[in-house]
Design an enzyme around this catalytic site. Sequence first.
Site, PDB file in Angstrom:
ATOM      1  N   ASP A  56       2.018  -5.593  16.646  1.00 12.36           N
ATOM      2  CA  ASP A  56       1.460  -3.906  17.028  1.00 12.36           C
ATOM      3  C   ASP A  56       1.877  -3.076  15.653  1.00 12.36           C
ATOM      4  O   ASP A  56       1.064  -1.487  16.281  1.00 12.36           O
ATOM      5  CB  ASP A  56       2.742  -2.618  18.031  1.00 12.36           C
ATOM      6  CG  ASP A  56       1.941  -3.011  19.642  1.00 12.36           C
ATOM      7  OD1 ASP A  56       1.209  -3.486  19.387  1.00 12.36           O
ATOM      8  OD2 ASP A  56       3.060  -2.804  20.362  1.00 12.36           O
ATOM      9  N   HIS A 107      -9.599   0.027  10.470  1.00 14.48           N
ATOM     10  CA  HIS A 107      -8.645  -0.096  10.477  1.00 14.48           C
ATOM     11  C   HIS A 107      -8.775   0.109  12.711  1.00 14.48           C
ATOM     12  O   HIS A 107      -9.901  -0.056  13.036  1.00 14.48           O
ATOM     13  CB  HIS A 107      -8.259   1.849  10.506  1.00 14.48           C
ATOM     14  CG  HIS A 107      -8.614   2.058   9.192  1.00 14.48           C
ATOM     15  ND1 HIS A 107      -8.848   1.461   7.638  1.00 14.48           N
ATOM     16  CD2 HIS A 107      -6.785   1.534   8.902  1.00 14.48           C
ATOM     17  CE1 HIS A 107      -7.936   2.207   6.798  1.00 14.48           C
ATOM     18  NE2 HIS A 107      -6.716   2.149   7.171  1.00 14.48           N
ATOM     19  N   TRP A 162      -6.007  -5.402  20.347  1.00 11.20           N
ATOM     20  CA  TRP A 162      -5.230  -5.922  19.219  1.00 11.20           C
ATOM     21  C   TRP A 162      -3.486  -5.340  19.902  1.00 11.20           C
ATOM     22  O   TRP A 162      -3.395  -4.384  20.130  1.00 11.20           O
ATOM     23  CB  TRP A 162      -5.435  -6.416  18.543  1.00 11.20           C
ATOM     24  CG  TRP A 162      -5.984  -7.926  18.438  1.00 11.20           C
ATOM     25  CD1 TRP A 162      -7.144  -8.456  18.997  1.00 11.20           C
ATOM     26  CD2 TRP A 162      -6.681  -7.453  16.703  1.00 11.20           C
ATOM     27  NE1 TRP A 162      -7.876  -9.553  18.349  1.00 11.20           N
ATOM     28  CE2 TRP A 162      -7.883  -8.566  16.695  1.00 11.20           C
ATOM     29  CE3 TRP A 162      -6.607  -6.715  15.992  1.00 11.20           C
ATOM     30  CZ2 TRP A 162      -8.696  -9.356  16.320  1.00 11.20           C
ATOM     31  CZ3 TRP A 162      -7.650  -7.679  14.449  1.00 11.20           C
ATOM     32  CH2 TRP A 162      -8.693  -8.110  14.756  1.00 11.20           C
ATOM     33  N   TYR A 214       0.930  -1.478  -0.165  1.00  8.76           N
ATOM     34  CA  TYR A 214       0.371   0.080   0.127  1.00  8.76           C
ATOM     35  C   TYR A 214       1.065   1.374   0.036  1.00  8.76           C
ATOM     36  O   TYR A 214       0.805   2.400  -0.837  1.00  8.76           O
ATOM     37  CB  TYR A 214      -0.717  -0.168   1.051  1.00  8.76           C
ATOM     38  CG  TYR A 214      -1.709   1.645   1.759  1.00  8.76           C
ATOM     39  CD1 TYR A 214      -3.092   1.381   0.646  1.00  8.76           C
ATOM     40  CD2 TYR A 214      -1.644   1.822   2.612  1.00  8.76           C
ATOM     41  CE1 TYR A 214      -4.221   2.443   0.317  1.00  8.76           C
ATOM     42  CE2 TYR A 214      -2.353   3.109   2.245  1.00  8.76           C
ATOM     43  CZ  TYR A 214      -3.718   3.100   1.129  1.00  8.76           C
ATOM     44  OH  TYR A 214      -4.865   4.853   2.015  1.00  8.76           O
ATOM     45  N   ARG A 267      -1.293   7.051  17.649  1.00 13.37           N
ATOM     46  CA  ARG A 267      -1.320   7.844  16.466  1.00 13.37           C
ATOM     47  C   ARG A 267      -1.939   9.092  16.914  1.00 13.37           C
ATOM     48  O   ARG A 267      -2.414   8.858  17.563  1.00 13.37           O
ATOM     49  CB  ARG A 267      -2.416   6.301  16.017  1.00 13.37           C
ATOM     50  CG  ARG A 267      -2.387   4.983  15.267  1.00 13.37           C
ATOM     51  CD  ARG A 267      -1.426   4.908  14.508  1.00 13.37           C
ATOM     52  NE  ARG A 267      -1.151   3.393  13.745  1.00 13.37           N
ATOM     53  CZ  ARG A 267       0.023   3.112  14.766  1.00 13.37           C
ATOM     54  NH1 ARG A 267       0.960   3.337  15.250  1.00 13.37           N
ATOM     55  NH2 ARG A 267       0.049   1.742  14.117  1.00 13.37           N
ATOM     56  N   VAL A 275      -7.768   7.919   9.640  1.00 12.49           N
ATOM     57  CA  VAL A 275      -9.055   8.913   9.299  1.00 12.49           C
ATOM     58  C   VAL A 275      -9.731   7.357   9.978  1.00 12.49           C
ATOM     59  O   VAL A 275      -9.775   6.094   9.921  1.00 12.49           O
ATOM     60  CB  VAL A 275      -9.383   8.517   7.530  1.00 12.49           C
ATOM     61  CG1 VAL A 275     -10.850   9.836   7.688  1.00 12.49           C
ATOM     62  CG2 VAL A 275      -8.084   9.167   7.322  1.00 12.49           C
ATOM     63  N   THR A 283      -3.235  11.239   8.645  1.00 17.38           N
ATOM     64  CA  THR A 283      -3.155  10.459   9.257  1.00 17.38           C
ATOM     65  C   THR A 283      -4.715  10.017   9.417  1.00 17.38           C
ATOM     66  O   THR A 283      -5.194   9.631   8.604  1.00 17.38           O
ATOM     67  CB  THR A 283      -2.687  11.355  10.950  1.00 17.38           C
ATOM     68  OG1 THR A 283      -4.730  12.131  11.017  1.00 17.38           O
ATOM     69  CG2 THR A 283      -1.707  12.231  11.002  1.00 17.38           C
TER      70      THR A 283
HETATM   71  O1  GFB Z   1      -5.955   1.550  11.821  1.00 15.32           O
HETATM   72  P1  GFB Z   1      -4.814   0.194  12.071  1.00 15.32           P
HETATM   73  O2  GFB Z   1      -5.325  -0.778  12.145  1.00 15.32           O
HETATM   74  O3  GFB Z   1      -3.250   0.620  11.496  1.00 15.32           O
HETATM   75  O4  GFB Z   1      -3.946   0.343  14.028  1.00 15.32           O
HETATM   76  P2  GFB Z   1      -2.273   1.095  11.240  1.00 15.32           P
HETATM   77  C1  GFB Z   1      -3.497  -0.852  14.510  1.00 15.32           C
HETATM   78  C2  GFB Z   1      -2.529  -0.510  15.499  1.00 15.32           C
HETATM   79  O5  GFB Z   1      -4.066  -0.447  15.986  1.00 15.32           O
HETATM   80  C3  GFB Z   1      -1.455  -1.719  16.278  1.00 15.32           C
HETATM   81  C4  GFB Z   1      -3.156  -1.922  16.924  1.00 15.32           C
HETATM   82  O6  GFB Z   1      -0.883  -1.118  16.391  1.00 15.32           O
HETATM   83  C5  GFB Z   1      -2.647  -3.006  16.603  1.00 15.32           C
HETATM   84  O7  GFB Z   1      -2.245  -3.685  17.684  1.00 15.32           O
HETATM   85  N1  GFB Z   1      -5.436  -2.657  17.753  1.00 15.32           N
HETATM   86  C6  GFB Z   1      -5.591  -2.479  17.993  1.00 15.32           C
HETATM   87  C7  GFB Z   1      -5.940  -3.623  16.262  1.00 15.32           C
HETATM   88  N2  GFB Z   1      -7.021  -3.042  18.267  1.00 15.32           N
HETATM   89  C8  GFB Z   1      -7.415  -2.963  17.036  1.00 15.32           C
HETATM   90  C9  GFB Z   1      -8.085  -3.696  16.313  1.00 15.32           C
HETATM   91  O8  GFB Z   1      -9.201  -4.171  17.179  1.00 15.32           O
HETATM   92  N3  GFB Z   1      -8.006  -3.740  14.834  1.00 15.32           N
HETATM   93  C10 GFB Z   1      -7.022  -2.878  14.083  1.00 15.32           C
HETATM   94  N4  GFB Z   1      -6.956  -2.729  12.769  1.00 15.32           N
HETATM   95  N5  GFB Z   1      -5.995  -2.359  14.857  1.00 15.32           N
HETATM   96  C11 GFB Z   1      -2.950   1.416   8.746  1.00 15.32           C
HETATM   97  C12 GFB Z   1      -1.846   0.595   7.819  1.00 15.32           C
HETATM   98  O9  GFB Z   1      -1.862   1.050   9.346  1.00 15.32           O
HETATM   99  O10 GFB Z   1      -2.895   2.811   8.590  1.00 15.32           O
HETATM  100  C13 GFB Z   1      -2.244   0.903   6.172  1.00 15.32           C
HETATM  101  O11 GFB Z   1      -1.472  -0.312   7.443  1.00 15.32           O
HETATM  102  C14 GFB Z   1      -3.142   2.703   5.837  1.00 15.32           C
HETATM  103  O12 GFB Z   1      -1.774   0.868   4.828  1.00 15.32           O
HETATM  104  C15 GFB Z   1      -3.693   3.368   7.595  1.00 15.32           C
HETATM  105  O13 GFB Z   1      -1.858   3.306   5.930  1.00 15.32           O
HETATM  106  C16 GFB Z   1      -3.843   4.482   7.879  1.00 15.32           C
HETATM  107  O14 GFB Z   1      -2.285   3.157  11.089  1.00 15.32           O
HETATM  108  O15 GFB Z   1      -1.164   0.429  12.115  1.00 15.32           O
END
Ligand code: GFB
Length: 298
Positions: A254, A163, A185, A120, A192, A150, A148
């Site tokens: 993470d 997300h 998780w 991505y 963030r 969304v 950042t």
């Molecule tokens: O929003 P997210 O999935 O993406 O957040 P990223 C991931 C973070 O949240 C990690 C924690 O630290 C996970 O361990 N987390 C805790 C969880 N509980 C959960 C849950 O229930 N679901 C999810 N998804 N995470 C993405 C990129 O990164 O950011 C994409 O992979 C994109 O490419 C997006 O740019 C904005 O912030 O890590």
Amino acid sequence: IPLPHGTCSCHCCAVRLYFFFPLPCRNAAETRALYERYKPTHVIHLAALVGGLFKNIKYNLDFWRRNVHINDNVLHTAYEFGVQKVVSCLSTCIFPDKTTYPIDETMIHNGPPHSSNFGYSYAKRMIDVQNRGYFEQHGCRFTAVIPTNVFGPHDNYNIEDGHVLPGLIHKVYLAKKNGTALTVWGTGKPRRQFIYSLDLARLFLWVLREYDEVEPIILSVGEEDEVSIREAAESVAEAMDFKRELIFDVTKSDGQFKKTASNGKLRRHLPDFKFTPFKQAVKETCDWFCANYAIARK
Ligand code: GFB
């Protein structure tokens, strides 16, 4: 799709501004058909294969290929149809993983992105390369914004693929219903900067109307507004009046520890822009999800 007439008070209703869905944009002929049908003068390019950390980890190849195809279809057809301006959407995950903080717009190509979402990230970075090419060779005003993380109403609330905030909101909803604990998780320590989709929409329209550079601009709350995943989970629990335990599943990734971005450039342009306070935005989003559970994307 056309922006419904009269849905905003800005001048965009007077120009032909279109938001394109990702599905047709995967195919060059269908993308062309969209441009032929609507003849847009301005395009906000949001079409993409997107997902949270765990979907990115599983499908890096798909994220690369699908997004490169979509981006080339949307941008090249915009060029062929003489579109006056395109604003594409990047993400702060495109920045180098090993870096100094805060990250700013000059650092996009300084080193590899985090390994969890290289497909991505590289696909999105290439939009910046492509925009530069269209400007240098053809004088096109194609630019990009770098938001950042969304969140907001109408998000994808799928627990596996979405997300973190929509995932946590859905999990709290189910934990309340089933009388169980909330499983977050990872360690909860990563940090963030979250941006409310309604604030981001206002900033997109400003970029479309006022921002003249081809160089991208970061759209973010301040560095001081960065929160840990634990704090984000606690905010969701508070907003949904969830009183049970929070469990951290450290067997789950993470992802990138942080991607703290500077909003200095945005602030130089818009010193008075007011972001919705994080807790208020989380509350509005949780309320929307609970009121629209039956129809929410999940
Ligand atoms: O929003 P997210 O999935 O993406 O957040 P990223 C991931 C973070 O949240 C990690 C924690 O630290 C996970 O361990 N987390 C805790 C969880 N509980 C959960 C849950 O229930 N679901 C999810 N998804 N995470 C993405 C990129 O990164 O950011 C994409 O992979 C994109 O490419 C997006 O740019 C904005 O912030 O890590």
